[in-house]
Write an enzyme that holds these catalytic residues in place. Structure first.
Site, PDB file in Angstrom:
ATOM      1  N   LYS A  27      -3.012   3.234  -7.703  1.00  0.00           N
ATOM      2  CA  LYS A  27      -3.966   3.530  -8.771  1.00  0.00           C
ATOM      3  C   LYS A  27      -3.970   5.013  -9.067  1.00  0.00           C
ATOM      4  O   LYS A  27      -4.106   5.432 -10.199  1.00  0.00           O
ATOM      5  CB  LYS A  27      -5.387   3.147  -8.331  1.00  0.00           C
ATOM      6  CG  LYS A  27      -5.635   1.669  -8.225  1.00  0.00           C
ATOM      7  CD  LYS A  27      -7.135   1.392  -8.173  1.00  0.00           C
ATOM      8  CE  LYS A  27      -7.412  -0.078  -7.965  1.00  0.00           C
ATOM      9  NZ  LYS A  27      -7.853  -0.390  -6.595  1.00  0.00           N
ATOM     10  N   LYS A  73      -3.800  12.370  -0.172  1.00  0.00           N
ATOM     11  CA  LYS A  73      -4.793  12.437  -1.248  1.00  0.00           C
ATOM     12  C   LYS A  73      -5.409  13.827  -1.359  1.00  0.00           C
ATOM     13  O   LYS A  73      -5.688  14.294  -2.461  1.00  0.00           O
ATOM     14  CB  LYS A  73      -5.889  11.383  -1.028  1.00  0.00           C
ATOM     15  CG  LYS A  73      -5.386   9.975  -1.245  1.00  0.00           C
ATOM     16  CD  LYS A  73      -6.493   8.941  -1.196  1.00  0.00           C
ATOM     17  CE  LYS A  73      -5.918   7.565  -1.548  1.00  0.00           C
ATOM     18  NZ  LYS A  73      -6.947   6.569  -1.789  1.00  0.00           N
ATOM     19  N   LYS A  98       4.873   4.250  -3.352  1.00  0.00           N
ATOM     20  CA  LYS A  98       4.196   2.974  -3.572  1.00  0.00           C
ATOM     21  C   LYS A  98       3.509   2.972  -4.927  1.00  0.00           C
ATOM     22  O   LYS A  98       3.104   4.021  -5.435  1.00  0.00           O
ATOM     23  CB  LYS A  98       3.184   2.709  -2.453  1.00  0.00           C
ATOM     24  CG  LYS A  98       1.868   3.446  -2.577  1.00  0.00           C
ATOM     25  CD  LYS A  98       0.739   2.738  -1.781  1.00  0.00           C
ATOM     26  CE  LYS A  98      -0.610   3.339  -2.170  1.00  0.00           C
ATOM     27  NZ  LYS A  98      -1.659   2.367  -2.396  1.00  0.00           N
TER      28      LYS A  98
HETATM   29  P1  ATP Z   1      -5.413   4.658  -4.326  1.00  0.00           P
HETATM   30  O1  ATP Z   1      -4.002   5.111  -4.591  1.00  0.00           O
HETATM   31  O2  ATP Z   1      -6.435   5.388  -5.136  1.00  0.00           O
HETATM   32  O3  ATP Z   1      -5.744   4.572  -2.875  1.00  0.00           O
HETATM   33  P2  ATP Z   1      -4.619   1.935  -4.413  1.00  0.00           P
HETATM   34  O4  ATP Z   1      -3.661   1.670  -5.495  1.00  0.00           O
HETATM   35  O5  ATP Z   1      -4.092   2.139  -3.030  1.00  0.00           O
HETATM   36  O6  ATP Z   1      -5.503   3.165  -4.885  1.00  0.00           O
HETATM   37  P3  ATP Z   1      -6.821   0.516  -3.249  1.00  0.00           P
HETATM   38  O7  ATP Z   1      -8.045   0.006  -3.935  1.00  0.00           O
HETATM   39  O8  ATP Z   1      -6.933   1.730  -2.389  1.00  0.00           O
HETATM   40  O9  ATP Z   1      -5.721   0.775  -4.383  1.00  0.00           O
HETATM   41  O10 ATP Z   1      -6.167  -0.636  -2.380  1.00  0.00           O
HETATM   42  C1  ATP Z   1      -6.574  -1.997  -2.404  1.00  0.00           C
HETATM   43  C2  ATP Z   1      -5.592  -2.829  -1.588  1.00  0.00           C
HETATM   44  O11 ATP Z   1      -4.320  -2.861  -2.235  1.00  0.00           O
HETATM   45  C3  ATP Z   1      -5.330  -2.275  -0.175  1.00  0.00           C
HETATM   46  O12 ATP Z   1      -5.284  -3.354   0.733  1.00  0.00           O
HETATM   47  C4  ATP Z   1      -3.966  -1.639  -0.282  1.00  0.00           C
HETATM   48  O13 ATP Z   1      -3.271  -1.648   0.958  1.00  0.00           O
HETATM   49  C5  ATP Z   1      -3.305  -2.555  -1.286  1.00  0.00           C
HETATM   50  N1  ATP Z   1      -2.217  -1.861  -1.986  1.00  0.00           N
HETATM   51  C6  ATP Z   1      -2.359  -0.759  -2.768  1.00  0.00           C
HETATM   52  N2  ATP Z   1      -1.173  -0.391  -3.257  1.00  0.00           N
HETATM   53  C7  ATP Z   1      -0.255  -1.282  -2.794  1.00  0.00           C
HETATM   54  C8  ATP Z   1       1.157  -1.435  -2.960  1.00  0.00           C
HETATM   55  N3  ATP Z   1       1.852  -0.609  -3.719  1.00  0.00           N
HETATM   56  N4  ATP Z   1       1.777  -2.459  -2.322  1.00  0.00           N
HETATM   57  C9  ATP Z   1       1.084  -3.317  -1.538  1.00  0.00           C
HETATM   58  N5  ATP Z   1      -0.254  -3.235  -1.347  1.00  0.00           N
HETATM   59  C10 ATP Z   1      -0.920  -2.229  -1.963  1.00  0.00           C
HETATM   60 MG    MG Z   2      -5.438   2.939  -1.523  1.00  0.00          MG
END
Ligand code: ATP
Ligand code: MG
Length: 332
Positions: free
Chosen positions: A198, A112, A195
């Site tokens: 967001k 990040k 992955k």
């Molecule tokens: P950022 O990339 O900004 O960190 P994010 O997409 O990872 O955002 P978070 O709010 O950080 O979203 O994560 C919330 C939950 O979703 C966490 O438990 C994280 O492990 C899970 N998660 C996020 N992306 C994935 C993915 N691609 N596959 C499975 N679980 C995910």
């Molecule tokens: Mg995350």
């Protein structure tokens, strides 16, 4: 009942399919068997710049989506992280227990901060894994349902819990990660080597649950696969197809082997068309339910207020004990 805790950031507005399959879906199931605490982690959201108006709206929107996904305020404690000041307070103590090198090894921070330009990344981004440690330890959680990307942070949590207990005496429950193999990591539909995220996904590769259903269908149909035509689960050689099969299997309950058989001899087009339909059937009612909660902000805020009160009762106890163990003079 064993306890679970987890959180989700109110950053991008809509949850994506990875959030749902990797985390939130398990949260819904675990509220039946566990004493469950779930939160919208707004303190984590400000580790990268946020517009105040958007943050406020997205915090309500995240809570609405969690309720729409099936969290029941009578079965779990749902709250907003900043409503419970003990998170920031315990995080300070944990910061003082964490090595600089140890924090520097967190891969999520490295990814990040690299994206922002290392010099521009905030100190908050550097220590956010430690805030996460505090989030978990405050509730004496036994298990933490998250996606694979969070495994390293749960390891850090275990290390710090043990370190604190060893140095000051038994205080914290040492938690375990609760990660389901099938949905531990959902991949970007355009780039199945990263992955779904967001903050890091390509717009076309990111399935937002609140997108127009026809946008969702279109994204599924244009998912990257490979030049071969065989529909087979093989994450090494066929990451795109395997990702689609994992999603399909989890949303419908069909085994992967069943799906391989069903699509034997058929092309990727057939798989994608059917999966697009499955997805639309899933997101359409989800969008409607989310809107219903948003249309009644008073009820939503009341749920969050009650959640914060329940969470605080637990968090305050842990913090008081921690302060005492550390040797802080009690305020009279
Ligand atoms: P950022 O990339 O900004 O960190 P994010 O997409 O990872 O955002 P978070 O709010 O950080 O979203 O994560 C919330 C939950 O979703 C966490 O438990 C994280 O492990 C899970 N998660 C996020 N992306 C994935 C993915 N691609 N596959 C499975 N679980 C995910
Ligand atoms: Mg995350």
């Amino acid at each position: 009942r064993p306890r679970v805790l987890s959180g989700i950031q109110p950053t991008a507005g809509s949850f994506h399919l990875g959030n749902y399959l990797g985390a939130v879906r398990q949260w819904v199931a675990l509220q039946e068997t566990h004493d469950a605490f779930y939160m919208v982690v707004d303190l984590h959201a400000i580790t990268v710049p946020q517009d105040p108006k958007d943050l406020r709206a997205n915090t309500r929107l995240a809570a609405a989506q969690l309720l729409a996904a099936g969290l029941d305020p009578d079965r779990c404690t749902l709250f907003v992280q900043s409503h419970v000041p003990e998170h920031a307070q315990l995080a300070w103590v944990m910061n003082c227990l964490t090595g600089f090198g140890e924090a520097s090894r967190m891969t999520q921070f490295k990814d990040k901060s690299a994206k922002q330009g290392a010099d521009r990344a905030s100190v908050g981004l550097f220590t956010y894994p430690v805030l996460q440690v505090a989030d978990i330890l405050l509730y004496q959680a036994n298990e933490v349902p998250v996606g694979e990307d969070q495994r390293q942070h749960i390891e850090l949590t275990r290390d710090l819990a043990e370190r604190f207990n060893g140095r000051f005496g038994e205080t914290f429950t040492v938690p375990s990660a609760y990660i389901l193999k099938e949905t531990a990591k959902i991949y970007d539909l355009q780039d199945p080597s990263i992955k779904m995220s967001k903050s890091a996904s390509t717009p076309k590769g990111l399935i937002n649950l609140l997108d127009e259903p026809k946008t969702t269908a279109k994204k599924v149909k244009s998912a990257v696969t490979d030049t071969d035509t065989v529909i087979r689960f093989d994450t090494e050689n066929k990451p795109g197809v395997s990702n689609l099969l994992s999603i399909y299997s989890t949303l419908t309950g069909a085994e992967i082997a069943e799906l391989e058989e069903k699509y034997a001899g058929k092309g990727y087009g057939a798989l994608k068309t059917d999966l697009a339909e499955v997805m639309v059937e899933f997101v359409s009612p989800f969008r409607e339910r989310t809107q219903q909660y948003l249309d009644d902000p008073e009820t939503l805020d009341a749920i969050l207020a009650k959640g914060a009160e329940k969470a605080r009762a637990v968090a305050a106890q842990t913090l008081a004990r921690t302060y005492d163990m550390v040797g802080f003079l009690p305020a009279k």
